[in-house]
Design an enzyme around this catalytic site. Structure first.
Site, PDB file in Angstrom:
ATOM      1  N   SER A 126       2.457  -1.990  -2.439  1.00  0.00           N
ATOM      2  CA  SER A 126       1.126  -1.416  -2.257  1.00  0.00           C
ATOM      3  C   SER A 126       0.038  -2.438  -2.550  1.00  0.00           C
ATOM      4  O   SER A 126       0.170  -3.288  -3.432  1.00  0.00           O
ATOM      5  CB  SER A 126       0.956  -0.229  -3.213  1.00  0.00           C
ATOM      6  OG  SER A 126      -0.408   0.121  -3.303  1.00  0.00           O
ATOM      7  N   TYR A 150      -4.918  -2.584   2.328  1.00  0.00           N
ATOM      8  CA  TYR A 150      -6.135  -1.806   2.571  1.00  0.00           C
ATOM      9  C   TYR A 150      -7.185  -2.809   3.012  1.00  0.00           C
ATOM     10  O   TYR A 150      -7.412  -3.804   2.320  1.00  0.00           O
ATOM     11  CB  TYR A 150      -6.603  -1.109   1.287  1.00  0.00           C
ATOM     12  CG  TYR A 150      -5.837   0.148   0.971  1.00  0.00           C
ATOM     13  CD1 TYR A 150      -5.657   1.138   1.931  1.00  0.00           C
ATOM     14  CD2 TYR A 150      -5.323   0.363  -0.302  1.00  0.00           C
ATOM     15  CE1 TYR A 150      -4.960   2.300   1.637  1.00  0.00           C
ATOM     16  CE2 TYR A 150      -4.627   1.524  -0.607  1.00  0.00           C
ATOM     17  CZ  TYR A 150      -4.453   2.489   0.370  1.00  0.00           C
ATOM     18  OH  TYR A 150      -3.770   3.632   0.081  1.00  0.00           O
ATOM     19  N   THR A 176      -2.918   0.283   6.256  1.00  0.00           N
ATOM     20  CA  THR A 176      -3.125   1.729   6.093  1.00  0.00           C
ATOM     21  C   THR A 176      -4.526   2.087   6.567  1.00  0.00           C
ATOM     22  O   THR A 176      -5.517   1.553   6.074  1.00  0.00           O
ATOM     23  CB  THR A 176      -2.911   2.126   4.623  1.00  0.00           C
ATOM     24  OG1 THR A 176      -1.554   1.833   4.285  1.00  0.00           O
ATOM     25  CG2 THR A 176      -3.158   3.617   4.405  1.00  0.00           C
ATOM     26  N   LYS A 292      -0.334   2.286   9.655  1.00  0.00           N
ATOM     27  CA  LYS A 292       0.104   3.488   8.917  1.00  0.00           C
ATOM     28  C   LYS A 292      -1.031   4.509   8.915  1.00  0.00           C
ATOM     29  O   LYS A 292      -2.176   4.162   8.595  1.00  0.00           O
ATOM     30  CB  LYS A 292       0.466   3.095   7.489  1.00  0.00           C
ATOM     31  CG  LYS A 292       0.870   4.239   6.560  1.00  0.00           C
ATOM     32  CD  LYS A 292       1.434   3.692   5.255  1.00  0.00           C
ATOM     33  CE  LYS A 292       1.883   4.755   4.281  1.00  0.00           C
ATOM     34  NZ  LYS A 292       0.806   5.291   3.457  1.00  0.00           N
ATOM     35  N   HIS A 316      -0.503  10.343   4.585  1.00  0.00           N
ATOM     36  CA  HIS A 316      -0.667   9.914   3.196  1.00  0.00           C
ATOM     37  C   HIS A 316      -0.151  10.989   2.227  1.00  0.00           C
ATOM     38  O   HIS A 316      -0.705  11.195   1.156  1.00  0.00           O
ATOM     39  CB  HIS A 316      -2.151   9.614   2.926  1.00  0.00           C
ATOM     40  CG  HIS A 316      -2.389   8.444   2.020  1.00  0.00           C
ATOM     41  ND1 HIS A 316      -2.684   7.182   2.488  1.00  0.00           N
ATOM     42  CD2 HIS A 316      -2.396   8.330   0.669  1.00  0.00           C
ATOM     43  CE1 HIS A 316      -2.875   6.359   1.468  1.00  0.00           C
ATOM     44  NE2 HIS A 316      -2.694   7.023   0.353  1.00  0.00           N
TER      45      HIS A 316
HETATM   46  C1  LIG Z   1       0.451   8.291  -6.174  1.00  0.00           C
HETATM   47  C2  LIG Z   1       0.413   7.829  -4.755  1.00  0.00           C
HETATM   48  C3  LIG Z   1      -0.164   6.602  -4.471  1.00  0.00           C
HETATM   49  C4  LIG Z   1      -0.186   6.130  -3.156  1.00  0.00           C
HETATM   50  N1  LIG Z   1      -0.686   4.885  -2.909  1.00  0.00           N
HETATM   51  C5  LIG Z   1      -0.665   4.404  -1.655  1.00  0.00           C
HETATM   52  C6  LIG Z   1      -1.101   3.080  -1.393  1.00  0.00           C
HETATM   53  O1  LIG Z   1      -1.494   2.347  -2.282  1.00  0.00           O
HETATM   54  N2  LIG Z   1      -1.076   2.666  -0.108  1.00  0.00           N
HETATM   55  C7  LIG Z   1      -0.637   3.448   0.921  1.00  0.00           C
HETATM   56  O2  LIG Z   1      -0.638   3.026   2.077  1.00  0.00           O
HETATM   57  N3  LIG Z   1      -0.189   4.693   0.678  1.00  0.00           N
HETATM   58  C8  LIG Z   1      -0.172   5.176  -0.569  1.00  0.00           C
HETATM   59  N4  LIG Z   1       0.318   6.434  -0.811  1.00  0.00           N
HETATM   60  C9  LIG Z   1       0.891   7.197   0.302  1.00  0.00           C
HETATM   61  C10 LIG Z   1       2.376   6.876   0.495  1.00  0.00           C
HETATM   62  O3  LIG Z   1       2.555   5.594   1.015  1.00  0.00           O
HETATM   63  C11 LIG Z   1       3.038   7.852   1.472  1.00  0.00           C
HETATM   64  O4  LIG Z   1       2.308   7.872   2.672  1.00  0.00           O
HETATM   65  C12 LIG Z   1       3.148   9.272   0.929  1.00  0.00           C
HETATM   66  O5  LIG Z   1       3.407   9.272  -0.452  1.00  0.00           O
HETATM   67  C13 LIG Z   1       4.262   9.999   1.647  1.00  0.00           C
HETATM   68  O6  LIG Z   1       4.306  11.324   1.273  1.00  0.00           O
HETATM   69  P1  LIG Z   1       5.339  11.929   0.201  1.00  0.00           P
HETATM   70  O7  LIG Z   1       4.799  11.514  -1.143  1.00  0.00           O
HETATM   71  O8  LIG Z   1       5.212  13.377   0.455  1.00  0.00           O
HETATM   72  O9  LIG Z   1       6.701  11.365   0.478  1.00  0.00           O
HETATM   73  C14 LIG Z   1       0.354   6.915  -2.110  1.00  0.00           C
HETATM   74  C15 LIG Z   1       0.942   8.134  -2.411  1.00  0.00           C
HETATM   75  C16 LIG Z   1       0.990   8.595  -3.717  1.00  0.00           C
HETATM   76  C17 LIG Z   1       1.657   9.900  -4.008  1.00  0.00           C
END
Ligand SMILES: Cc1cc2nc3c(=O)[nH]c(=O)nc-3n(C[C@H](O)[C@H](O)[C@H](O)COP(=O)(O)O)c2cc1C
Length: 434
Positions: A126, A150, A176, A292, A316
């Site tokens: 990330s 990002y 993303t 994404k 997300h």
């Molecule tokens: C706590 C948290 C932090 C996240 N941080 C990022 C991130 O830094 N960059 C990103 O592209 N997606 C981020 N996401 C989204 C995840 O990459 C992903 O799309 C998402 O968690 C998928 O859904 P799920 O948690 O239901 O499996 C984050 C999700 C969560 C839960």
């Protein structure tokens, strides 16, 4: 065959009185993590936008499809592996980029990277990680790893992060697109907690030469609102001073901890991003670029035209637009628009082997797992994530074999049917092309 091996290991452990530390049921997993994590940390991970309807919709979409198993097909030898961008993965899933993993465990991304290496699982670092990408890349070595970006207000920073990713051995960059601003996350707002303001999740920035130079420059925007000088504010100052990788006293004296948070708040995202902006990165990196957050077929088609190398259908995890389309519902239209030209991946709501199977049947090349591994990290660190990933590999292997498929290539659109009584919108369940 991982499925039977893992199952046997769990049952044999049971003979000696040992039970799995990581619950296998996704809801019990979440509940166990809630008990282990600090309330504001758990809330940050679990949160969705608004009333969290999209979080629920993501799960409900999987329930609207049913697998149709086939019999007598000799599934003794199975191959769950896939290839992505020239690298082989043992199972068709990767770890989604998740920021601020230090909220779940102090070893954060490093523990996850070790578990990914232990199981051969691909990992997407990330942009908001708690550990710099170079160290993670060293841990993962030959295990596939990509960097998620990002797009900040500073192109110079974007170029620097991408250059570092390429140099340290990441094999793809994921941009993303759905978080040009933070969604309206009610749980976090009610707790008035945003980890970045506490200096958390900023390791890719504070390890970056461009960012470090930038924090020495005068702030570009209007001055940030100053917190009232309370005990809590003092505690935060200590936290963010500790977070800066230069030692506590030098950072306190230089004020760089606070400057880093302020600079981050000014530049972390760019809502003015357009298709034209992407050329900047396309010209600067040889790495495959995936977008994404794509949910509309036209955006997917445009991404391919703009020279992008992959699509991740994602909302997300329901954290951005409450009420937005579930990813599994968006998948068939995107797959059709892409027409096999680049791989289409999916995340949001994937919780078990059957979910992975359904996503593949509807045209995804692979999926990404988000919250479940964060919960496992919160419960038992590296070992917890390793168990979770092994269980997921086993679950998928058994689901595939029991459905009469020996390999991922055999999981086609005929492997699933809509559940009785579901109205699949004609545009969304249009012909699917892998
Ligand atoms: C706590 C948290 C932090 C996240 N941080 C990022 C991130 O830094 N960059 C990103 O592209 N997606 C981020 N996401 C989204 C995840 O990459 C992903 O799309 C998402 O968690 C998928 O859904 P799920 O948690 O239901 O499996 C984050 C999700 C969560 C839960």
């Amino acid at each position: 065959m991982i499925g039977v091996r893992r199952q046997t290991q769990i049952y044999v452990d049971g003979v000696s009185g040992r039970r799995p530390v990581i619950p296998l049921d996704p809801e019990r997993l979440e509940a166990a993590a809630r008990r282990r994590m600090r309330p504001e940390s758990f809330a940050y991970v679990a949160a969705g936008a608004g009333s969290e309807r999209t979080v629920a919709a993501n799960r409900a979409a999987f329930d609207r499809w049913r697998i149709v198993p086939r019999m007598l097909r000799d599934v003794e030898h199975r191959d769950t592996s896939i290839e992505l961008f020239g690298q082989r993965l043992p199972s068709p899933f990767l770890l989604a980029p998740v920021g601020v993993l230090e909220l779940a465990h102090r070893e954060a991304d490093a523990a996850v990277a070790r578990a990914a290496r232990d199981t051969g699982t691909g990992m997407v670092f990330s942009n908001q990680a708690s550990c710099p990408m170079e160290g993670l890349s060293r841990i993962l070595a030959d295990t596939p790893h990509w960097f998620q970006l990002y797009w900040s207000r500073s192109d110079e920073l974007v170029a620097s992060l991408a250059g570092r990713a390429e140099r340290c051995g990441c094999r793809a960059i994921v941009i993303t697109l759905d978080t040009t601003m933070l969604g309206w996350r009610t749980r976090d707002l009610e707790g008035a907690f945003l980890p970045f303001l506490h200096g958390k999740g900023l390791a890719q920035y504070t390890s970056d030469p461009v960012f470090r130079r930038q924090i020495a420059e005068p702030p570009s925007g209007p001055p940030a609102p100053q917190p009232r000088p309370t005990l809590a504010a003092l505690r935060t100052l200590i936290e963010l001073t500790r977070a800066y990788p230069e030692g506590f006293v030098p950072t306190l004296l230089s004020g760089r901890g606070r400057a880093a948070v302020q600079r981050f708040s000014e530049i972390y995202s760019r809502p003015s991003l357009t298709w034209d902006t992407l050329a900047f990165l396309r010209e600067r990196t040889e790495l495959p670029i995936l977008l994404k957050g794509i949910l509309h077929p036209d955006d997917a088609a445009r991404a391919v035209e703009e020279g992008m190398n992959g699509i991740i259908v994602s909302n997300h995890g329901g954290r951005q637009v409450d009420g937005s389309i579930a990813t599994l519902d968006a998948l068939p239209g995107v797959v059709e628009a892409v027409d096999g030209r680049v791989p289409v991946l999916l995340d949001s709501g994937v919780r078990g082997g059957a979910d992975i199977f359904k996503a593949l049947a509807l045209g995804a090349r692979a999926v990404l797992i988000g919250r479940p591994y964060v919960y496992a990290l919160g419960i038992a660190g590296r070992a917890g994530v390793r168990d979770l990933l092994s269980n997921l590999q086993a679950d998928f292997d058994l689901t595939m074999g029991l459905a009469g498929r020996r390999s991922v290539a055999e999981i086609g659109p005929e492997s699933v049917v809509p559940a009785p009584g579901t109205a699949h919108d004609a545009t969304l369940s249009a012909p699917r092309i892998r």
